[in-house]
Design a protein around this motif. Structure first.
Motif, short mmCIF file in Angstrom:
data_model
loop_
_atom_site.label_atom_id
_atom_site.label_comp_id
_atom_site.label_asym_id
_atom_site.label_seq_id
_atom_site.Cartn_x
_atom_site.Cartn_y
_atom_site.Cartn_z
N GLY A 53 0.79 -1.22 0.00
CA GLY A 53 0.00 0.00 0.00
C GLY A 53 0.82 1.27 0.00
N GLY A 54 2.15 1.15 -0.20
CA GLY A 54 3.02 2.32 -0.20
C GLY A 54 2.99 3.08 -1.51
N MET A 55 3.73 4.17 -1.56
CA MET A 55 3.68 5.06 -2.72
C MET A 55 4.12 4.37 -4.00
N ILE A 56 5.15 3.52 -3.93
CA ILE A 56 5.61 2.83 -5.14
C ILE A 56 4.49 1.99 -5.73
N GLU A 57 3.80 1.28 -4.88
CA GLU A 57 2.70 0.43 -5.34
C GLU A 57 1.63 1.25 -6.06
N TRP A 58 1.31 2.41 -5.52
CA TRP A 58 0.30 3.27 -6.15
C TRP A 58 0.81 3.86 -7.46
N LEU A 59 2.05 4.34 -7.46
CA LEU A 59 2.58 4.97 -8.67
C LEU A 59 2.72 3.96 -9.81
N ASP A 60 2.94 2.71 -9.47
CA ASP A 60 3.02 1.67 -10.51
C ASP A 60 1.71 1.52 -11.28
N LYS A 61 0.61 1.92 -10.67
CA LYS A 61 -0.70 1.76 -11.30
C LYS A 61 -1.08 2.91 -12.22
N LEU A 62 -0.28 3.96 -12.22
CA LEU A 62 -0.58 5.11 -13.08
C LEU A 62 -0.38 4.75 -14.56
N PRO A 63 -0.99 5.51 -15.46
CA PRO A 63 -0.75 5.28 -16.89
C PRO A 63 0.75 5.33 -17.21
N ALA A 64 1.16 4.54 -18.19
CA ALA A 64 2.58 4.43 -18.52
C ALA A 64 3.20 5.78 -18.89
N SER A 65 2.39 6.69 -19.44
CA SER A 65 2.93 7.98 -19.90
C SER A 65 3.10 9.00 -18.77
N THR A 66 2.60 8.71 -17.57
CA THR A 66 2.66 9.67 -16.47
C THR A 66 4.06 9.76 -15.89
N ARG A 67 4.56 10.98 -15.77
CA ARG A 67 5.86 11.18 -15.12
C ARG A 67 5.64 11.17 -13.61
N ARG A 68 6.44 10.39 -12.88
CA ARG A 68 6.24 10.19 -11.45
C ARG A 68 7.45 10.73 -10.68
N LEU A 69 7.21 11.68 -9.78
CA LEU A 69 8.30 12.31 -9.03
C LEU A 69 7.97 12.38 -7.55
N LEU A 70 9.00 12.24 -6.72
CA LEU A 70 8.86 12.35 -5.28
C LEU A 70 9.48 13.67 -4.82
N ILE A 71 8.76 14.37 -3.96
CA ILE A 71 9.23 15.64 -3.43
C ILE A 71 8.99 15.66 -1.92
N HIS A 72 9.63 16.59 -1.21
CA HIS A 72 9.54 16.66 0.26
C HIS A 72 10.22 15.42 0.86
N ILE A 73 11.50 15.21 0.49
CA ILE A 73 12.25 14.02 0.88
C ILE A 73 12.97 14.28 2.19
N ASN A 74 12.72 13.43 3.19
CA ASN A 74 13.35 13.63 4.49
C ASN A 74 14.83 13.27 4.45
N ASN A 75 15.60 13.92 5.32
CA ASN A 75 17.06 13.69 5.33
C ASN A 75 17.44 12.25 5.65
N THR A 76 16.55 11.49 6.26
CA THR A 76 16.83 10.09 6.62
C THR A 76 16.52 9.11 5.51
N ASN A 77 15.87 9.56 4.46
CA ASN A 77 15.40 8.64 3.41
C ASN A 77 16.58 8.10 2.60
N PRO A 78 16.74 6.78 2.50
CA PRO A 78 17.89 6.23 1.78
C PRO A 78 17.92 6.54 0.29
N ILE A 79 16.82 7.00 -0.29
CA ILE A 79 16.83 7.32 -1.72
C ILE A 79 17.72 8.52 -2.03
N LEU A 80 18.10 9.29 -1.00
CA LEU A 80 19.00 10.41 -1.21
C LEU A 80 20.40 9.93 -1.62
#
Length: 306
Positions: free
Chosen positions: A253-280
């Protein structure tokens, strides 16, 4: 329509001034491949005008303006490309930058919901303080889905939707949220027909909200935490991501799971990233996983042309 990412980090920025987590310490000493980020804010302009709308005024707004000359076009002795400010919530990292705009020679055009206006007039009385300087020309954001415009921001229209998240900690309804504490925004360019959905604070995605996201050409959504227990595991909080109004990226039920369901043409971006998030960490497995799912972490100075 052009969307300029002025700031892409959560409150405190990255690296956070007092934090020595792996991300912050690694960015400071160069052992981690990660870009510094200021606190989240975007600037949106239409296809026929350089003037546009500032979404959220972070405490870093002066640095952000200096880093983006387009926001200071220099057409007069005092000038700005900011036709108006729209607040998505009343959080400190999204509203206290309004103090830095106090030198404006006339009332600052400001759009916000009624709960945010109340919080910024009482618990954190930013709007009252500005009354002693430039003043505020406040406009109410309705939550019924009605479109509105910001004078001076040619071609753009906006439609707000209430979100499940949390009011600022100083709000009397922090633990009893009311509609309008936090909103998402569908931003449309009437000339091109293109649109983007913006929601830097998002705790839950409902079917109706997901339908709105599916109709946008790009979505810029809450990227605060990777896991629900991120802050707990680091010993920095006793609350989960969902407890404080943020949907984590990973897990059922996390954000990745939801974004995967969007239309293929949709650009998907994450904003408001916390300093602890390993994606940094640009070399982390979490960052590689985002790439596999065609999800982009926002960076300061990034632009999207839709």
């Amino acid at each position: 329509m052009r969307i300029t990412i002025l700031g892409s980090a959560a409150g405190g920025g990255f690296p956070q001034w007092n934090c020595n987590c792996r991300n912050c310490a690694g960015q400071r000493d160069g052992s981690l491949r990660a870009k510094a980020r200021t606190q989240s804010s975007i600037f949106v302009s239409g296809s026929t005008s350089a003037d546009g709308v500032l979404f959220n005024a972070s405490p870093d707004i002066l640095e952000q303006i200096r880093s983006h000359p387009a926001l200071q076009p220099g057409r007069a002795v005092r000038d700005t490309a900011i036709a108006g400010v729209v607040l998505m919530d009343g959080q400190i990292d999204h509203a206290t930058g309004l103090f830095m705009l106090r030198e404006r020679g006339r009332p600052l055009p400001l759009w916000c919901t009624d709960p945010v206006e109340e919080d910024l007039s009482t618990g954190n009385p930013v709007l009252k303080v500005l009354g002693h300087y430039c003043g505020v020309d406040r406009h109410r954001i309705a939550l019924d889905g009605a479109a509105f415009e910001v004078p001076g921001a040619a071609d753009l229209s906006f439609r707000a939707v209430p979100l499940s998240s949390k009011a600022a900690p100083y709000s009397p309804h922090r633990e009893a949220p009311v509609p309008g504490d936090n909103i998402g925004m569908l931003i449309s360019d009437r000339r091109s027909g293109r649109s983007a959905f913006y929601a830097p604070g998002l705790g839950e995605i409902t079917p109706a909200l997901f339908d709105l996201m599916c109709g946008a050409d790009a979505v810029l959504v809450d990227g605060t935490f990777w896991t629900d227990d991120e802050m707990i595991r680091l010993g920095l909080s006793k609350k989960t991501a969902r407890d404080i109004g943020h949907l984590p990226q990973s897990g059922a039920g996390g954000m990745i799971e939801w974004l995967d369901k969007l239309p293929a043409s949709t650009r998907r971006l994450l904003i408001h990233i916390n300093n602890t998030n390993p994606i940094l960490d640009e070399d982390s497995p979490e960052r590689a996983l985002l790439t596999q799912h065609r999800i982009e972490p926002c960076e300061d100075r990034m632009t999207l042309d839709l």
